[in-house]
Design a protein around this motif. Structure first.
Motif, PDB file in Angstrom:
ATOM      1  N   SER A 188      44.680  54.707  41.061  1.00 54.05           N
ATOM      2  CA  SER A 188      43.315  54.179  40.910  1.00 54.05           C
ATOM      3  C   SER A 188      43.246  53.149  39.789  1.00 54.05           C
ATOM      4  CB  SER A 188      42.338  55.323  40.630  1.00 54.05           C
ATOM      5  OG  SER A 188      42.296  56.198  41.720  1.00 54.05           O
ATOM      6  N   MET A 189      43.967  53.402  38.705  1.00 53.80           N
ATOM      7  CA  MET A 189      43.971  52.447  37.590  1.00 53.80           C
ATOM      8  C   MET A 189      44.659  51.148  37.986  1.00 53.80           C
ATOM      9  SD  MET A 189      44.647  54.867  34.284  1.00 53.80           S
ATOM     10  CE  MET A 189      43.547  56.218  33.895  1.00 53.80           C
ATOM     11  N   LYS A 190      45.700  51.245  38.815  1.00 53.48           N
ATOM     12  CA  LYS A 190      46.372  50.035  39.309  1.00 53.48           C
ATOM     13  C   LYS A 190      45.410  49.217  40.167  1.00 53.48           C
ATOM     14  CE  LYS A 190      51.187  51.559  39.245  1.00 53.48           C
ATOM     15  NZ  LYS A 190      52.326  52.022  40.020  1.00 53.48           N
ATOM     16  N   LYS A 191      44.586  49.912  40.961  1.00 46.79           N
ATOM     17  CA  LYS A 191      43.592  49.208  41.780  1.00 46.79           C
ATOM     18  C   LYS A 191      42.575  48.491  40.901  1.00 46.79           C
ATOM     19  CE  LYS A 191      43.941  52.245  45.781  1.00 46.79           C
ATOM     20  NZ  LYS A 191      43.323  53.355  46.500  1.00 46.79           N
ATOM     21  N   ALA A 192      42.178  49.104  39.790  1.00 47.87           N
ATOM     22  CA  ALA A 192      41.238  48.466  38.863  1.00 47.87           C
ATOM     23  C   ALA A 192      41.857  47.194  38.278  1.00 47.87           C
ATOM     24  CB  ALA A 192      40.841  49.436  37.747  1.00 47.87           C
ATOM     25  N   ILE A 193      43.141  47.250  37.928  1.00 46.90           N
ATOM     26  CA  ILE A 193      43.833  46.075  37.391  1.00 46.90           C
ATOM     27  C   ILE A 193      43.948  44.992  38.468  1.00 46.90           C
ATOM     28  CG2 ILE A 193      46.049  45.208  36.528  1.00 46.90           C
ATOM     29  CD1 ILE A 193      44.501  46.740  34.414  1.00 46.90           C
ATOM     30  N   SER A 194      44.261  45.394  39.679  1.00 50.83           N
ATOM     31  CA  SER A 194      44.375  44.452  40.794  1.00 50.83           C
ATOM     32  C   SER A 194      43.036  43.737  41.033  1.00 50.83           C
ATOM     33  CB  SER A 194      44.825  45.201  42.042  1.00 50.83           C
ATOM     34  OG  SER A 194      44.850  44.349  43.139  1.00 50.83           O
ATOM     35  N   HIS A 195      41.963  44.510  40.973  1.00 48.51           N
ATOM     36  CA  HIS A 195      40.628  43.923  41.149  1.00 48.51           C
ATOM     37  C   HIS A 195      40.341  42.919  40.026  1.00 48.51           C
ATOM     38  CE1 HIS A 195      36.425  43.573  42.226  1.00 48.51           C
ATOM     39  NE2 HIS A 195      36.120  43.807  40.968  1.00 48.51           N
ATOM     40  N   LEU A 196      40.706  43.275  38.803  1.00 54.11           N
ATOM     41  CA  LEU A 196      40.500  42.367  37.673  1.00 54.11           C
ATOM     42  C   LEU A 196      41.270  41.066  37.890  1.00 54.11           C
ATOM     43  CD1 LEU A 196      39.529  41.731  34.749  1.00 54.11           C
ATOM     44  CD2 LEU A 196      41.635  42.809  33.969  1.00 54.11           C
ATOM     45  N   GLU A 197      42.522  41.172  38.308  1.00 59.74           N
ATOM     46  CA  GLU A 197      43.334  39.975  38.547  1.00 59.74           C
ATOM     47  C   GLU A 197      42.687  39.080  39.593  1.00 59.74           C
ATOM     48  OE1 GLU A 197      47.024  41.812  39.623  1.00 59.74           O
ATOM     49  OE2 GLU A 197      47.698  41.996  37.543  1.00 59.74           O
ATOM     50  N   THR A 198      42.167  39.688  40.657  1.00 63.09           N
ATOM     51  CA  THR A 198      41.500  38.926  41.709  1.00 63.09           C
ATOM     52  C   THR A 198      40.272  38.206  41.164  1.00 63.09           C
ATOM     53  OG1 THR A 198      42.236  40.520  43.351  1.00 63.09           O
ATOM     54  CG2 THR A 198      40.425  39.087  43.986  1.00 63.09           C
ATOM     55  N   GLU A 199      39.458  38.915  40.393  1.00 63.57           N
ATOM     56  CA  GLU A 199      38.243  38.323  39.838  1.00 63.57           C
ATOM     57  C   GLU A 199      38.569  37.214  38.836  1.00 63.57           C
ATOM     58  OE1 GLU A 199      35.086  38.837  40.943  1.00 63.57           O
ATOM     59  OE2 GLU A 199      36.124  40.056  42.437  1.00 63.57           O
ATOM     60  N   LEU A 200      39.618  37.399  38.046  1.00 60.79           N
ATOM     61  CA  LEU A 200      39.971  36.377  37.060  1.00 60.79           C
ATOM     62  C   LEU A 200      40.477  35.098  37.722  1.00 60.79           C
ATOM     63  CD1 LEU A 200      41.670  38.381  34.140  1.00 60.79           C
ATOM     64  CD2 LEU A 200      39.369  37.419  34.219  1.00 60.79           C
ATOM     65  N   THR A 201      41.126  35.214  38.863  1.00 66.42           N
ATOM     66  CA  THR A 201      41.593  33.988  39.537  1.00 66.42           C
ATOM     67  C   THR A 201      40.420  33.185  40.089  1.00 66.42           C
ATOM     68  OG1 THR A 201      41.953  35.123  41.642  1.00 66.42           O
ATOM     69  CG2 THR A 201      43.858  34.890  40.180  1.00 66.42           C
ATOM     70  N   LYS A 202      39.308  33.848  40.335  1.00 66.69           N
ATOM     71  CA  LYS A 202      38.126  33.140  40.851  1.00 66.69           C
ATOM     72  C   LYS A 202      37.406  32.365  39.752  1.00 66.69           C
ATOM     73  CE  LYS A 202      37.220  36.429  44.561  1.00 66.69           C
ATOM     74  NZ  LYS A 202      36.302  37.469  45.040  1.00 66.69           N
ATOM     75  N   ILE A 203      37.676  32.712  38.500  1.00 61.79           N
ATOM     76  CA  ILE A 203      37.017  32.019  37.393  1.00 61.79           C
ATOM     77  C   ILE A 203      37.788  30.741  37.109  1.00 61.79           C
ATOM     78  CG2 ILE A 203      36.380  32.142  34.955  1.00 61.79           C
ATOM     79  CD1 ILE A 203      36.043  35.165  35.335  1.00 61.79           C
TER      80      ILE A 203
END
Length: 188
Positions: A15-30
């Motif tokens: 679950s924590m890996k999924k949270a990091i993956s989501h963060l990486e996805t959101e940061l690439t959109k910025i």
């Protein structure tokens, strides 16, 4: 360690890996001032009645540091792609020359950089909250196992320490991603 406890720890890590993956996805959109085709992820074009991602109806490429080129596979898609980009409100006006669409990214002002970093920091904070929530839920499950008599007090404390170490590792990873994004944004 019991099998049930190992499953709890594996679930927490997953679950924590999924949270990091989501963060990486959101940061690439910025947008950090550099042209990146992933900026167009999440923008859909009406293609034969179905919403379709831009990268599935056109070739999206980076011409230089500040320019993205979108070359549709069907010329009639130019207008639809242009409308979709305008509707997405990504802060860039598409330039249509009849054959392709070009997106020219303006240089970021200091104020805009700070605003984007605040947005990135907010995403990082949401990831940290998600990771801490996973820690809380896992520790509650460990305490329930101990209360039910399936786990000794020492094993329970060891498991809680393992969960805390896992949490600390993933929180540090969030901070590392944010530091990298800040460095990328503040570079002129």
């Amino acid at each position: 360690m019991t099998e049930e406890l190992e499953l709890l720890l594996e679930d927490a890590e997953s679950s924590m890996k999924k949270a990091i993956s989501h963060l990486e996805t959101e940061l690439t959109k910025i947008r950090a001032g550099k042209a990146n085709p992933t900026m167009l992820d999440g923008i859909f074009v009406e293609y034969y009645g179905a919403p379709t991602p831009i990268n599935q109806v056109a070739n999206v490429s980076v011409l230089d540091v500040r320019t993205i080129s979108i070359q549709p596979w069907e010329k009639k898609m130019l207008q639809a792609i242009e409308r979709s980009i305008m509707a997405a409100n990504i802060g860039i006006t598409p330039q249509n020359d009849g054959n392709q669409i070009r997106l020219f990214l303006p240089p970021l002002t200091e104020e805009r950089r700070r605003e984007l970093f605040r947005k990135a920091s907010n995403e990082g904070e949401q990831s940290k909250v998600a990771i801490r929530s996973i820690r809380r839920d896992t520790i509650e499950q460990i305490k329930k196992l101990q209360k039910d008599g399936d786990l000794s007090e020492d094993a329970s404390k060891d498991a809680e320490n393992s969960v805390q170490e896992l949490t600390d590792r993933f929180i540090a990873l969030v901070d590392k991603h944010l530091a990298a994004k800040e460095k990328e944004m503040m570079a002129i």
